[in-house]
Scaffold this motif. Structure first.
Motif, PDB file in Angstrom:
ATOM      1  N   TRP A 102     -15.615  -9.322   3.143  1.00  0.00           N
ATOM      2  CA  TRP A 102     -15.475 -10.091   1.903  1.00  0.00           C
ATOM      3  C   TRP A 102     -14.160  -9.758   1.214  1.00  0.00           C
ATOM      4  O   TRP A 102     -13.506 -10.647   0.646  1.00  0.00           O
ATOM      5  CB  TRP A 102     -16.643  -9.807   0.965  1.00  0.00           C
ATOM      6  N   ALA A 103     -13.760  -8.477   1.252  1.00  0.00           N
ATOM      7  CA  ALA A 103     -12.466  -8.093   0.669  1.00  0.00           C
ATOM      8  C   ALA A 103     -11.326  -8.772   1.420  1.00  0.00           C
ATOM      9  O   ALA A 103     -10.335  -9.213   0.813  1.00  0.00           O
ATOM     10  CB  ALA A 103     -12.308  -6.576   0.698  1.00  0.00           C
ATOM     11  N   GLY A 104     -11.458  -8.869   2.738  1.00  0.00           N
ATOM     12  CA  GLY A 104     -10.438  -9.569   3.516  1.00  0.00           C
ATOM     13  C   GLY A 104     -10.352 -11.037   3.162  1.00  0.00           C
ATOM     14  O   GLY A 104      -9.258 -11.598   3.039  1.00  0.00           O
ATOM     15  N   VAL A 105     -11.520 -11.675   3.002  1.00  0.00           N
ATOM     16  CA  VAL A 105     -11.539 -13.091   2.596  1.00  0.00           C
ATOM     17  C   VAL A 105     -10.857 -13.261   1.242  1.00  0.00           C
ATOM     18  O   VAL A 105     -10.078 -14.204   1.030  1.00  0.00           O
ATOM     19  CB  VAL A 105     -12.990 -13.607   2.543  1.00  0.00           C
ATOM     20  N   LEU A 106     -11.128 -12.346   0.312  1.00  0.00           N
ATOM     21  CA  LEU A 106     -10.523 -12.440  -1.016  1.00  0.00           C
ATOM     22  C   LEU A 106      -9.002 -12.321  -0.928  1.00  0.00           C
ATOM     23  O   LEU A 106      -8.274 -13.080  -1.585  1.00  0.00           O
ATOM     24  CB  LEU A 106     -11.086 -11.342  -1.921  1.00  0.00           C
ATOM     25  N   CYS A 107      -8.517 -11.380  -0.115  1.00  0.00           N
ATOM     26  CA  CYS A 107      -7.065 -11.222   0.041  1.00  0.00           C
ATOM     27  C   CYS A 107      -6.431 -12.479   0.624  1.00  0.00           C
ATOM     28  O   CYS A 107      -5.382 -12.940   0.157  1.00  0.00           O
ATOM     29  CB  CYS A 107      -6.767 -10.016   0.932  1.00  0.00           C
ATOM     30  N   VAL A 108      -7.075 -13.038   1.647  1.00  0.00           N
ATOM     31  CA  VAL A 108      -6.531 -14.253   2.256  1.00  0.00           C
ATOM     32  C   VAL A 108      -6.578 -15.415   1.276  1.00  0.00           C
ATOM     33  O   VAL A 108      -5.630 -16.205   1.169  1.00  0.00           O
ATOM     34  CB  VAL A 108      -7.307 -14.590   3.545  1.00  0.00           C
ATOM     35  N   ALA A 109      -7.678 -15.527   0.526  1.00  0.00           N
ATOM     36  CA  ALA A 109      -7.818 -16.624  -0.433  1.00  0.00           C
ATOM     37  C   ALA A 109      -6.780 -16.539  -1.543  1.00  0.00           C
ATOM     38  O   ALA A 109      -6.326 -17.572  -2.066  1.00  0.00           O
ATOM     39  CB  ALA A 109      -9.223 -16.615  -1.027  1.00  0.00           C
ATOM     40  N   LEU A 110      -6.379 -15.313  -1.913  1.00  0.00           N
ATOM     41  CA  LEU A 110      -5.363 -15.146  -2.948  1.00  0.00           C
ATOM     42  C   LEU A 110      -3.943 -15.273  -2.398  1.00  0.00           C
ATOM     43  O   LEU A 110      -3.051 -15.825  -3.050  1.00  0.00           O
ATOM     44  CB  LEU A 110      -5.523 -13.778  -3.619  1.00  0.00           C
ATOM     45  N   GLY A 111      -3.728 -14.748  -1.206  1.00  0.00           N
ATOM     46  CA  GLY A 111      -2.379 -14.703  -0.656  1.00  0.00           C
ATOM     47  C   GLY A 111      -1.938 -15.964   0.040  1.00  0.00           C
ATOM     48  O   GLY A 111      -0.770 -16.377  -0.068  1.00  0.00           O
ATOM     49  N   LEU A 112      -2.855 -16.618   0.756  1.00  0.00           N
ATOM     50  CA  LEU A 112      -2.470 -17.753   1.572  1.00  0.00           C
ATOM     51  C   LEU A 112      -1.946 -18.939   0.770  1.00  0.00           C
ATOM     52  O   LEU A 112      -0.939 -19.554   1.160  1.00  0.00           O
ATOM     53  CB  LEU A 112      -3.653 -18.173   2.449  1.00  0.00           C
ATOM     54  N   PRO A 113      -2.576 -19.326  -0.354  1.00  0.00           N
ATOM     55  CA  PRO A 113      -1.988 -20.434  -1.122  1.00  0.00           C
ATOM     56  C   PRO A 113      -0.558 -20.167  -1.579  1.00  0.00           C
ATOM     57  O   PRO A 113       0.266 -21.090  -1.621  1.00  0.00           O
ATOM     58  CB  PRO A 113      -2.947 -20.558  -2.323  1.00  0.00           C
ATOM     59  N   ALA A 114      -0.255 -18.912  -1.923  1.00  0.00           N
ATOM     60  CA  ALA A 114       1.119 -18.583  -2.327  1.00  0.00           C
ATOM     61  C   ALA A 114       2.085 -18.756  -1.168  1.00  0.00           C
ATOM     62  O   ALA A 114       3.214 -19.245  -1.340  1.00  0.00           O
ATOM     63  CB  ALA A 114       1.172 -17.144  -2.854  1.00  0.00           C
ATOM     64  N   VAL A 115       1.641 -18.381   0.026  1.00  0.00           N
ATOM     65  CA  VAL A 115       2.502 -18.558   1.200  1.00  0.00           C
ATOM     66  C   VAL A 115       2.710 -20.029   1.498  1.00  0.00           C
ATOM     67  O   VAL A 115       3.835 -20.494   1.724  1.00  0.00           O
ATOM     68  CB  VAL A 115       1.885 -17.850   2.426  1.00  0.00           C
ATOM     69  N   LEU A 116       1.619 -20.793   1.489  1.00  0.00           N
ATOM     70  CA  LEU A 116       1.714 -22.216   1.816  1.00  0.00           C
ATOM     71  C   LEU A 116       2.516 -22.990   0.777  1.00  0.00           C
ATOM     72  O   LEU A 116       3.106 -24.026   1.089  1.00  0.00           O
ATOM     73  CB  LEU A 116       0.312 -22.812   1.951  1.00  0.00           C
ATOM     74  N   ALA A 117       2.549 -22.491  -0.457  1.00  0.00           N
ATOM     75  CA  ALA A 117       3.343 -23.159  -1.486  1.00  0.00           C
ATOM     76  C   ALA A 117       4.833 -23.090  -1.185  1.00  0.00           C
ATOM     77  O   ALA A 117       5.616 -23.919  -1.670  1.00  0.00           O
ATOM     78  CB  ALA A 117       3.062 -22.528  -2.849  1.00  0.00           C
ATOM     79  N   ALA A 118       5.231 -22.087  -0.405  1.00  0.00           N
ATOM     80  CA  ALA A 118       6.649 -21.938  -0.065  1.00  0.00           C
ATOM     81  C   ALA A 118       7.041 -22.719   1.178  1.00  0.00           C
ATOM     82  O   ALA A 118       8.210 -22.737   1.561  1.00  0.00           O
ATOM     83  CB  ALA A 118       6.976 -20.458   0.149  1.00  0.00           C
ATOM     84  N   VAL A 119       6.057 -23.370   1.822  1.00  0.00           N
ATOM     85  CA  VAL A 119       6.337 -24.136   3.042  1.00  0.00           C
ATOM     86  C   VAL A 119       6.787 -25.534   2.670  1.00  0.00           C
ATOM     87  O   VAL A 119       6.134 -26.199   1.868  1.00  0.00           O
ATOM     88  CB  VAL A 119       5.076 -24.207   3.936  1.00  0.00           C
ATOM     89  N   PRO A 120       7.896 -26.024   3.248  1.00  0.00           N
ATOM     90  CA  PRO A 120       8.317 -27.403   2.967  1.00  0.00           C
ATOM     91  C   PRO A 120       7.276 -28.393   3.451  1.00  0.00           C
ATOM     92  O   PRO A 120       6.778 -28.287   4.568  1.00  0.00           O
ATOM     93  CB  PRO A 120       9.621 -27.545   3.771  1.00  0.00           C
ATOM     94  N   HIS A 121       6.917 -29.330   2.601  1.00  0.00           N
ATOM     95  CA  HIS A 121       5.937 -30.348   2.958  1.00  0.00           C
ATOM     96  C   HIS A 121       6.519 -31.712   2.639  1.00  0.00           C
ATOM     97  O   HIS A 121       6.780 -32.028   1.493  1.00  0.00           O
ATOM     98  CB  HIS A 121       4.644 -30.167   2.167  1.00  0.00           C
ATOM     99  N   HIS A 122       6.709 -32.491   3.672  1.00  0.00           N
ATOM    100  CA  HIS A 122       7.237 -33.843   3.479  1.00  0.00           C
ATOM    101  C   HIS A 122       6.391 -34.796   4.299  1.00  0.00           C
ATOM    102  O   HIS A 122       5.941 -34.467   5.391  1.00  0.00           O
ATOM    103  CB  HIS A 122       8.707 -33.935   3.912  1.00  0.00           C
ATOM    104  N   GLY A 123       6.201 -35.977   3.784  1.00  0.00           N
ATOM    105  CA  GLY A 123       5.380 -36.950   4.489  1.00  0.00           C
ATOM    106  C   GLY A 123       6.029 -37.382   5.781  1.00  0.00           C
ATOM    107  O   GLY A 123       7.241 -37.298   5.962  1.00  0.00           O
ATOM    108  N   PRO A 124       5.249 -37.884   6.736  1.00  0.00           N
ATOM    109  CA  PRO A 124       5.765 -38.271   8.034  1.00  0.00           C
ATOM    110  C   PRO A 124       6.406 -39.645   8.063  1.00  0.00           C
ATOM    111  O   PRO A 124       6.830 -40.090   9.103  1.00  0.00           O
ATOM    112  CB  PRO A 124       4.499 -38.267   8.915  1.00  0.00           C
ATOM    113  N   HIS A 125       6.472 -40.296   6.915  1.00  0.00           N
ATOM    114  CA  HIS A 125       6.942 -41.680   6.936  1.00  0.00           C
ATOM    115  C   HIS A 125       8.334 -41.842   6.334  1.00  0.00           C
ATOM    116  O   HIS A 125       8.759 -42.936   6.009  1.00  0.00           O
ATOM    117  CB  HIS A 125       5.957 -42.580   6.176  1.00  0.00           C
ATOM    118  N   GLY A 126       9.043 -40.740   6.198  1.00  0.00           N
ATOM    119  CA  GLY A 126      10.382 -40.835   5.668  1.00  0.00           C
ATOM    120  C   GLY A 126      11.358 -41.337   6.714  1.00  0.00           C
ATOM    121  O   GLY A 126      11.027 -41.581   7.864  1.00  0.00           O
ATOM    122  N   ALA A 127      12.617 -41.476   6.323  1.00  0.00           N
ATOM    123  CA  ALA A 127      13.632 -41.934   7.257  1.00  0.00           C
ATOM    124  C   ALA A 127      13.962 -40.850   8.256  1.00  0.00           C
ATOM    125  O   ALA A 127      13.883 -39.664   7.959  1.00  0.00           O
ATOM    126  CB  ALA A 127      14.894 -42.323   6.477  1.00  0.00           C
TER     127      ALA A 127
END
Length: 296
Positions: A102-127
């Motif tokens: 459960w402690a591991g799940v909590l760490c992942v739940a807190l840390g992973l959104p911060a990591v994913l927020a730094a990932v570039p996300h662009h839609g597939p329909h651009g030029a």
């Protein structure tokens, strides 16, 4: 944007991804074979194909959620897949979830959104990207392929002596394959549809699936699923920057939070990789002893 609909679709996607992970781990952990023999047995199992169907359903719902709402709403909900999978796995295997897990799940739940927020996300329909943008598709593919070979080789070296480390290595290789398949599919949507890229996408997905089964077989649900959830979008985002020339679009503050989130997530993966009792794999249709698939 339809925020309530996006939330509903994202939750449904997380549930289907969790069901898929539980079924894959359940089937893989019951097999005594390894390598190609493991996959040869799994493809004859209806439950495993049900897991594949759940994955496809989860992916479809995730895409629909992104179409209905913003990424900042959808992506964090996807992280709940890990907690849902652990709960479902505990119910299916009739085993308790340890406080460490459960402690591991909590760490992942807190840390992973911060990591994913730094990932570039662009839609597939651009030029399509301008000529000369990025480092070139095939050189980056070559580097990723080498990294997959290294990860899979490390998993083989760890073997039975370090089953938790082997599972993490296999899941790293699987995540790199899935990220490569996603990014390659995106380049085809942008007008680079060639037989070579179609074959690469299929091969990466197949190799990733095989490595994921080995990860679940030796590492249970928690650590492999956390690594997959982390590295898959990171790999796809990195290819978008390196190959398509997409702007990084991350401020220093977001980058710092992403690094901190990566550290917290790594701690969570370590907690989820808690030592498990040694288990002798059962035959595919043999009953599994009580506690044989305990995770924690």
């Amino acid at each position: 944007m339809l925020i309530p609909l996006a939330i509903l679709l994202a939750v449904a996607s997380a549930v289907f991804y969790a069901i898929s992970a539980v079924l894959q781990e359940r089937e893989a952990s019951r097999q005594s074979a390894a390598g190609l023999g493991l996959m040869a047995r799994l493809v004859r199992r209806r439950v495993w194909w049900a897991a594949v169907g759940a994955t496809l359903t989860g992916a479809t719902l995730h895409v629909a959620a992104l179409g209905a709402g913003p990424l900042v709403v959808v992506q964090p909900i996807g992280v709940s897949c890990l907690a849902i999978a652990l709960v479902l796995g505990a119910r299916v295997n009739r085993t308790p979830i340890s406080p460490r897990s459960w402690a591991g799940v909590l760490c992942v739940a807190l840390g992973l959104p911060a990591v994913l927020a730094a990932v570039p996300h662009h839609g597939p329909h651009g030029a399509p990207p301008a000529a000369g943008a990025g480092l070139g598709f095939w050189p980056v593919v070559g580097v990723l392929a080498a990294a997959v070979v290294v990860a899979a080789g490390a998993g083989l070296v760890c073997g039975r002596r370090l089953p938790r480390g082997a599972a993490v290595c296999y899941s790293v290789g699987a995540a790199l394959c899935f990220g490569l398949a996603s990014a390659t599919a995106k380049t085809m949507l942008l007008g680079h549809l060639t037989p070579e890229r179609v074959a690469l996408t299929a091969a990466a997905a197949l190799v990733g699936t095989a490595l994921a089964q080995h990860a679940y077989r030796g590492g249970g649900l928690g650590a492999p699923l956390a690594v997959l959830t982390l590295l898959d979008p990171l790999t796809a985002g990195a290819m978008g920057v390196l190959v398509l020339g997409e702007p990084f679009g991350t401020s220093p503050l977001t980058l710092a939070l992403g690094v901190l989130g990566l550290v917290v997530t790594a701690v969570g993966v370590g907690l989820l990789s808690a030592r498990r009792p040694a288990v002798t794999a059962a035959e595919p249709d043999a009953p599994v002893p009580v506690g044989a698939t305990s995770r924690g």
